[in-house]
Design a protein around this motif. Structure first.
Motif, PDB file in Angstrom:
ATOM      1  N   GLN A  37       9.860 -17.894 -43.176  1.00  0.00           N
ATOM      2  CA  GLN A  37       9.032 -18.969 -43.250  1.00  0.00           C
ATOM      3  C   GLN A  37       9.726 -19.889 -44.754  1.00  0.00           C
ATOM      4  O   GLN A  37       9.654 -21.154 -44.689  1.00  0.00           O
ATOM      5  CB  GLN A  37       7.453 -18.537 -43.955  1.00  0.00           C
ATOM      6  CG  GLN A  37       6.996 -17.786 -42.748  1.00  0.00           C
ATOM      7  CD  GLN A  37       7.374 -16.433 -42.373  1.00  0.00           C
ATOM      8  OE1 GLN A  37       8.050 -15.828 -43.420  1.00  0.00           O
ATOM      9  NE2 GLN A  37       6.943 -15.751 -41.327  1.00  0.00           N
ATOM     10  N   PHE A  38      10.103 -19.288 -45.760  1.00  0.00           N
ATOM     11  CA  PHE A  38      10.804 -19.898 -46.789  1.00  0.00           C
ATOM     12  C   PHE A  38      11.878 -20.777 -46.207  1.00  0.00           C
ATOM     13  O   PHE A  38      12.324 -21.845 -46.657  1.00  0.00           O
ATOM     14  CB  PHE A  38      11.215 -19.171 -47.948  1.00  0.00           C
ATOM     15  CG  PHE A  38      12.157 -19.932 -48.843  1.00  0.00           C
ATOM     16  CD1 PHE A  38      11.514 -20.451 -50.094  1.00  0.00           C
ATOM     17  CD2 PHE A  38      13.557 -19.575 -48.856  1.00  0.00           C
ATOM     18  CE1 PHE A  38      12.237 -21.112 -50.618  1.00  0.00           C
ATOM     19  CE2 PHE A  38      14.405 -20.140 -49.747  1.00  0.00           C
ATOM     20  CZ  PHE A  38      13.584 -20.915 -51.047  1.00  0.00           C
ATOM     21  N   ILE A  39      12.763 -20.262 -45.379  1.00  0.00           N
ATOM     22  CA  ILE A  39      14.159 -20.894 -44.897  1.00  0.00           C
ATOM     23  C   ILE A  39      13.601 -21.867 -44.166  1.00  0.00           C
ATOM     24  O   ILE A  39      14.218 -23.194 -43.902  1.00  0.00           O
ATOM     25  CB  ILE A  39      14.969 -19.775 -44.238  1.00  0.00           C
ATOM     26  CG1 ILE A  39      15.501 -18.933 -45.154  1.00  0.00           C
ATOM     27  CG2 ILE A  39      16.009 -20.486 -43.361  1.00  0.00           C
ATOM     28  CD1 ILE A  39      16.230 -17.754 -44.257  1.00  0.00           C
ATOM     29  N   MET A  43      12.103 -29.686 -45.589  1.00  0.00           N
ATOM     30  CA  MET A  43      12.324 -30.414 -46.987  1.00  0.00           C
ATOM     31  C   MET A  43      13.788 -31.028 -46.891  1.00  0.00           C
ATOM     32  O   MET A  43      13.841 -32.361 -47.167  1.00  0.00           O
ATOM     33  CB  MET A  43      12.125 -29.691 -47.863  1.00  0.00           C
ATOM     34  CG  MET A  43      12.181 -30.115 -49.270  1.00  0.00           C
ATOM     35  SD  MET A  43      11.910 -29.468 -50.869  1.00  0.00           S
ATOM     36  CE  MET A  43      13.579 -28.876 -51.193  1.00  0.00           C
ATOM     37  N   VAL A  44      14.963 -30.320 -46.482  1.00  0.00           N
ATOM     38  CA  VAL A  44      16.433 -31.125 -46.512  1.00  0.00           C
ATOM     39  C   VAL A  44      16.173 -31.998 -45.428  1.00  0.00           C
ATOM     40  O   VAL A  44      16.819 -33.037 -45.480  1.00  0.00           O
ATOM     41  CB  VAL A  44      17.218 -29.889 -46.196  1.00  0.00           C
ATOM     42  CG1 VAL A  44      18.599 -30.623 -46.025  1.00  0.00           C
ATOM     43  CG2 VAL A  44      17.333 -29.071 -47.701  1.00  0.00           C
ATOM     44  N   MET A  45      15.753 -31.747 -44.443  1.00  0.00           N
ATOM     45  CA  MET A  45      15.617 -32.672 -43.316  1.00  0.00           C
ATOM     46  C   MET A  45      14.898 -34.110 -43.713  1.00  0.00           C
ATOM     47  O   MET A  45      15.484 -35.097 -43.290  1.00  0.00           O
ATOM     48  CB  MET A  45      14.997 -32.151 -42.044  1.00  0.00           C
ATOM     49  CG  MET A  45      14.971 -32.927 -40.612  1.00  0.00           C
ATOM     50  SD  MET A  45      16.675 -32.743 -40.096  1.00  0.00           S
ATOM     51  CE  MET A  45      16.619 -33.615 -38.582  1.00  0.00           C
ATOM     52  N   GLY A  46      13.877 -33.713 -44.496  1.00  0.00           N
ATOM     53  CA  GLY A  46      13.193 -35.027 -44.809  1.00  0.00           C
ATOM     54  C   GLY A  46      13.887 -35.718 -45.961  1.00  0.00           C
ATOM     55  O   GLY A  46      13.836 -37.196 -45.724  1.00  0.00           O
ATOM     56  N   GLN A  47      14.730 -35.240 -46.695  1.00  0.00           N
ATOM     57  CA  GLN A  47      15.501 -35.856 -47.585  1.00  0.00           C
ATOM     58  C   GLN A  47      16.800 -36.607 -46.997  1.00  0.00           C
ATOM     59  O   GLN A  47      17.095 -37.636 -47.035  1.00  0.00           O
ATOM     60  CB  GLN A  47      16.221 -35.019 -48.632  1.00  0.00           C
ATOM     61  CG  GLN A  47      15.419 -34.649 -49.450  1.00  0.00           C
ATOM     62  CD  GLN A  47      14.816 -35.630 -50.574  1.00  0.00           C
ATOM     63  OE1 GLN A  47      15.500 -36.521 -50.695  1.00  0.00           O
ATOM     64  NE2 GLN A  47      13.871 -35.031 -51.509  1.00  0.00           N
ATOM     65  N   ILE A  48      17.196 -35.957 -45.717  1.00  0.00           N
ATOM     66  CA  ILE A  48      18.138 -36.523 -45.179  1.00  0.00           C
ATOM     67  C   ILE A  48      17.738 -37.916 -44.267  1.00  0.00           C
ATOM     68  O   ILE A  48      18.531 -38.721 -44.496  1.00  0.00           O
ATOM     69  CB  ILE A  48      18.882 -35.675 -43.929  1.00  0.00           C
ATOM     70  CG1 ILE A  48      19.718 -34.605 -44.598  1.00  0.00           C
ATOM     71  CG2 ILE A  48      19.724 -36.253 -42.952  1.00  0.00           C
ATOM     72  CD1 ILE A  48      20.148 -33.367 -43.746  1.00  0.00           C
ATOM     73  N   GLU A  49      16.422 -37.648 -43.814  1.00  0.00           N
ATOM     74  CA  GLU A  49      16.092 -38.840 -43.190  1.00  0.00           C
ATOM     75  C   GLU A  49      15.692 -40.178 -44.109  1.00  0.00           C
ATOM     76  O   GLU A  49      16.006 -41.247 -43.727  1.00  0.00           O
ATOM     77  CB  GLU A  49      14.692 -38.298 -42.650  1.00  0.00           C
ATOM     78  CG  GLU A  49      14.795 -37.742 -41.055  1.00  0.00           C
ATOM     79  CD  GLU A  49      13.531 -36.924 -40.643  1.00  0.00           C
ATOM     80  OE1 GLU A  49      12.535 -36.986 -41.422  1.00  0.00           O
ATOM     81  OE2 GLU A  49      13.589 -36.695 -39.382  1.00  0.00           O
TER      82      GLU A  49
END
Length: 115
Positions: free
Chosen positions: A39-41, A47-53
């Protein structure tokens, strides 16, 4: 249906990102003798995907504002303006790439001239 190929690409990107982040988390967990849940991963991946977007949207906006359809290094440098450490690392990388590209076979000459 026109969005199906785009959605498929997005899902493959998410899966690849999940895998890469999972590998990094596993390595760090072993190094630190800690555990991380799936779940953490998963949340870290989202979160990383949101930052990339967000970065992609900002870069597209900078290029569009400049009247271009292509993102260039000036856009990336503008994006990093509030993070001087990151900006310095990217500037060093860009400068090295330009030196390597401009030098061609000059790599050997540059190494010789430093001695």
């Amino acid at each position: 249906m026109a969005d199906a190929p785009e959605e498929d690409s997005r899902e493959r990107l998410k899966a690849a990102l999940w895998y890469a982040i999972g590998q990094i988390v596993d390595e760090e967990s072993l190094r630190l003798n800690r555990n991380a849940t799936p779940q953490f991963i998963g949340m870290l991946t989202m979160m990383v995907m949101g930052q990339i977007e967000n970065v992609a949207i900002d870069l597209e906006s900078f290029a569009q504002h400049a009247g271009r359809t292509t993102i260039n290094t000036d856009d990336v440098m503008l994006l990093t303006r509030r993070n001087s450490d990151l900006q310095g690392m990217i500037k060093d990388f860009i400068d090295k790439q330009k030196a390597d590209k401009g030098g061609g076979k000059g790599k050997g000459k540059a190494a010789t001239s430093k001695r």
